[in-house]
Design a protein around this motif. Structure first.
Motif, PDB file in Angstrom:
ATOM      1  N   LEU A  76       0.829  -1.212   0.000  1.00 56.03           N
ATOM      2  CA  LEU A  76       0.000   0.000   0.000  1.00 56.03           C
ATOM      3  C   LEU A  76       0.863   1.263   0.000  1.00 56.03           C
ATOM      4  N   LYS A  77       1.964   1.230   0.735  1.00 52.43           N
ATOM      5  CA  LYS A  77       2.861   2.394   0.776  1.00 52.43           C
ATOM      6  C   LYS A  77       3.515   2.635  -0.586  1.00 52.43           C
ATOM      7  N   LYS A  78       3.927   1.555  -1.239  1.00 50.36           N
ATOM      8  CA  LYS A  78       4.519   1.691  -2.571  1.00 50.36           C
ATOM      9  C   LYS A  78       3.493   2.233  -3.570  1.00 50.36           C
ATOM     10  N   ASP A  79       2.250   1.764  -3.420  1.00 51.60           N
ATOM     11  CA  ASP A  79       1.188   2.263  -4.297  1.00 51.60           C
ATOM     12  C   ASP A  79       0.987   3.760  -4.082  1.00 51.60           C
ATOM     13  N   ASN A  80       1.050   4.192  -2.821  1.00 55.77           N
ATOM     14  CA  ASN A  80       0.916   5.618  -2.521  1.00 55.77           C
ATOM     15  C   ASN A  80       2.041   6.437  -3.159  1.00 55.77           C
ATOM     16  N   GLU A  81       3.244   5.888  -3.138  1.00 54.87           N
ATOM     17  CA  GLU A  81       4.373   6.588  -3.754  1.00 54.87           C
ATOM     18  C   GLU A  81       4.148   6.789  -5.258  1.00 54.87           C
ATOM     19  N   LYS A  82       3.657   5.743  -5.905  1.00 49.59           N
ATOM     20  CA  LYS A  82       3.369   5.840  -7.343  1.00 49.59           C
ATOM     21  C   LYS A  82       2.257   6.855  -7.611  1.00 49.59           C
ATOM     22  N   LEU A  83       1.254   6.831  -6.752  1.00 52.97           N
ATOM     23  CA  LEU A  83       0.130   7.761  -6.918  1.00 52.97           C
ATOM     24  C   LEU A  83       0.582   9.211  -6.742  1.00 52.97           C
ATOM     25  N   HIS A  84       1.436   9.446  -5.751  1.00 55.95           N
ATOM     26  CA  HIS A  84       1.962  10.798  -5.536  1.00 55.95           C
ATOM     27  C   HIS A  84       2.773  11.263  -6.747  1.00 55.95           C
ATOM     28  N   THR A  85       3.566  10.357  -7.300  1.00 56.92           N
ATOM     29  CA  THR A  85       4.352  10.695  -8.492  1.00 56.92           C
ATOM     30  C   THR A  85       3.441  11.057  -9.658  1.00 56.92           C
ATOM     31  N   GLU A  86       2.392  10.249  -9.834  1.00 57.33           N
ATOM     32  CA  GLU A  86       1.440  10.508 -10.922  1.00 57.33           C
ATOM     33  C   GLU A  86       0.708  11.826 -10.712  1.00 57.33           C
ATOM     34  N   ILE A  87       0.355  12.121  -9.469  1.00 52.29           N
ATOM     35  CA  ILE A  87      -0.333  13.376  -9.162  1.00 52.29           C
ATOM     36  C   ILE A  87       0.564  14.572  -9.487  1.00 52.29           C
ATOM     37  N   ASN A  88       1.832  14.479  -9.117  1.00 53.13           N
ATOM     38  CA  ASN A  88       2.765  15.582  -9.405  1.00 53.13           C
ATOM     39  C   ASN A  88       2.908  15.815 -10.914  1.00 53.13           C
ATOM     40  N   GLU A  89       2.959  14.722 -11.670  1.00 58.48           N
ATOM     41  CA  GLU A  89       3.056  14.851 -13.133  1.00 58.48           C
ATOM     42  C   GLU A  89       1.804  15.510 -13.705  1.00 58.48           C
ATOM     43  N   LEU A  90       0.646  15.124 -13.183  1.00 54.24           N
ATOM     44  CA  LEU A  90      -0.608  15.712 -13.647  1.00 54.24           C
ATOM     45  C   LEU A  90      -0.696  17.194 -13.279  1.00 54.24           C
ATOM     46  N   LYS A  91      -0.211  17.527 -12.100  1.00 53.62           N
ATOM     47  CA  LYS A  91      -0.228  18.938 -11.685  1.00 53.62           C
ATOM     48  C   LYS A  91       0.668  19.778 -12.604  1.00 53.62           C
ATOM     49  N   ASN A  92       1.811  19.221 -12.971  1.00 53.93           N
ATOM     50  CA  ASN A  92       2.703  19.935 -13.894  1.00 53.93           C
ATOM     51  C   ASN A  92       2.026  20.161 -15.238  1.00 53.93           C
ATOM     52  N   ARG A  93       1.353  19.115 -15.717  1.00 47.60           N
ATOM     53  CA  ARG A  93       0.630  19.241 -16.975  1.00 47.60           C
ATOM     54  C   ARG A  93      -0.490  20.275 -16.854  1.00 47.60           C
ATOM     55  N   HIS A  94      -1.160  20.298 -15.711  1.00 48.89           N
ATOM     56  CA  HIS A  94      -2.249  21.248 -15.479  1.00 48.89           C
ATOM     57  C   HIS A  94      -1.712  22.677 -15.520  1.00 48.89           C
ATOM     58  N   GLU A  95      -0.538  22.893 -14.958  1.00 53.17           N
ATOM     59  CA  GLU A  95       0.074  24.224 -14.985  1.00 53.17           C
ATOM     60  C   GLU A  95       0.434  24.631 -16.421  1.00 53.17           C
ATOM     61  N   GLU A  96       0.921  23.670 -17.216  1.00 55.33           N
ATOM     62  CA  GLU A  96       1.232  23.952 -18.620  1.00 55.33           C
ATOM     63  C   GLU A  96      -0.035  24.354 -19.380  1.00 55.33           C
ATOM     64  N   LEU A  97      -1.119  23.669 -19.096  1.00 56.51           N
ATOM     65  CA  LEU A  97      -2.387  23.982 -19.753  1.00 56.51           C
ATOM     66  C   LEU A  97      -2.912  25.351 -19.327  1.00 56.51           C
ATOM     67  N   ASP A  98      -2.666  25.706 -18.081  1.00 56.04           N
ATOM     68  CA  ASP A  98      -3.055  27.042 -17.615  1.00 56.04           C
ATOM     69  C   ASP A  98      -2.386  28.120 -18.473  1.00 56.04           C
ATOM     70  N   THR A  99      -1.080  27.917 -18.717  1.00 57.42           N
ATOM     71  CA  THR A  99      -0.331  28.877 -19.539  1.00 57.42           C
ATOM     72  C   THR A  99      -0.866  28.905 -20.967  1.00 57.42           C
ATOM     73  N   GLU A 100      -1.119  27.696 -21.510  1.00 58.99           N
ATOM     74  CA  GLU A 100      -1.645  27.621 -22.879  1.00 58.99           C
ATOM     75  C   GLU A 100      -3.029  28.253 -22.971  1.00 58.99           C
ATOM     76  N   GLU A 101      -3.846  28.044 -21.948  1.00 61.22           N
ATOM     77  CA  GLU A 101      -5.202  28.595 -21.942  1.00 61.22           C
ATOM     78  C   GLU A 101      -5.169  30.128 -21.983  1.00 61.22           C
ATOM     79  N   LYS A 102      -4.312  30.710 -21.162  1.00 53.93           N
ATOM     80  CA  LYS A 102      -4.202  32.171 -21.127  1.00 53.93           C
ATOM     81  C   LYS A 102      -3.716  32.715 -22.474  1.00 53.93           C
TER      82      LYS A 102
END
Length: 211
Positions: A76-102
């Motif tokens: 479960l802890k390893k799964d959480n680590e993977k999920l956190h990594t995936e969340i960080n990648e998605l947040k980075n992509r979300h920030e890129e889209l914010d810039t593109e949207e503007k």
């Protein structure tokens, strides 16, 4: 019959017989007490051995259970680590889209102004109108992707919360069936063991008093 039960039964017989013999009874007076004491010793030994076998099995099961719990928590802890990594990648992509949207919003506003600029020819305004349609579609795609990412991040965070709940639950285990203090000792098996030992002791004392 388990190993400890077999050994303790034999040992109980021997101890019971020894108790009578060591009291100094004569040959004819030793027979009955010897049989009673041996029987009592056998019962006591059998019960003690049975208890030891049960405790040994219980210890093995607890060890295996702890091992499984540890593996589950680690997974479960390893799964959480993977999920956190995936969340960080998605947040980075979300920030890129914010810039593109503007940027697209600025381009769209400029295109709309050009499309309505009376100083331009009809042909040029038509081109800008087409540009407006393209930019609106691109802007819509960006916003849709942002929403999908936000929903995905929410789902991943919920999975992390569920994992943490399971980690806590698995770590605590289940102690509902455990007994503590004097109640842990007052089991039918322990009471019978004490009674059997008491019988052997009484036989030995009576025989000692008789002689």
């Amino acid at each position: 019959m388990g190993l400890w039960q077999t050994l303790c039964t034999c040992a109980g017989c021997a101890i019971g017989a020894a108790c009578v013999i060591m009291t100094g009874g004569t040959a004819y007076a030793v027979v009955v007490p010897l049989l009673v004491a041996s029987g009592g010793g056998a019962i006591a030994g059998n019960l003690i051995g049975s208890k030891l076998d049960q405790e040994e099995t219980k210890t093995k099961n607890q060890t295996k259970d702890l091992e499984i719990r540890g593996q589950t928590i680690e997974t479960l802890k390893k799964d959480n680590e993977k999920l956190h990594t995936e969340i960080n990648e998605l947040k980075n992509r979300h920030e890129e889209l914010d810039t593109e949207e503007k940027q697209k919003e600025k381009e769209l506003e400029h295109a709309k102004n050009k499309a309505n600029d009376s100083s331009l020819s009809e042909e040029e305004r038509t081109k800008w109108r087409r540009k407006v349609v393209v930019l609106e579609e691109e802007l819509g795609n960006i916003r849709n992707e942002k929403k999908e990412i936000a929903d995905k991040i929410k789902d991943l965070n919920n999975r992390i919360k569920d994992n943490n709940k399971n980690i806590t639950s698995v770590g605590k285990g289940s102690d509902d069936g455990d007994k503590k203090g004097i109640m842990a000792f007052l089991t039918l098996e322990n009471i019978l063991i004490c009674l059997a030992i008491y019988v052997v002791w009484q036989v030995a004392i009576k025989d000692d008093r008789r002689y």
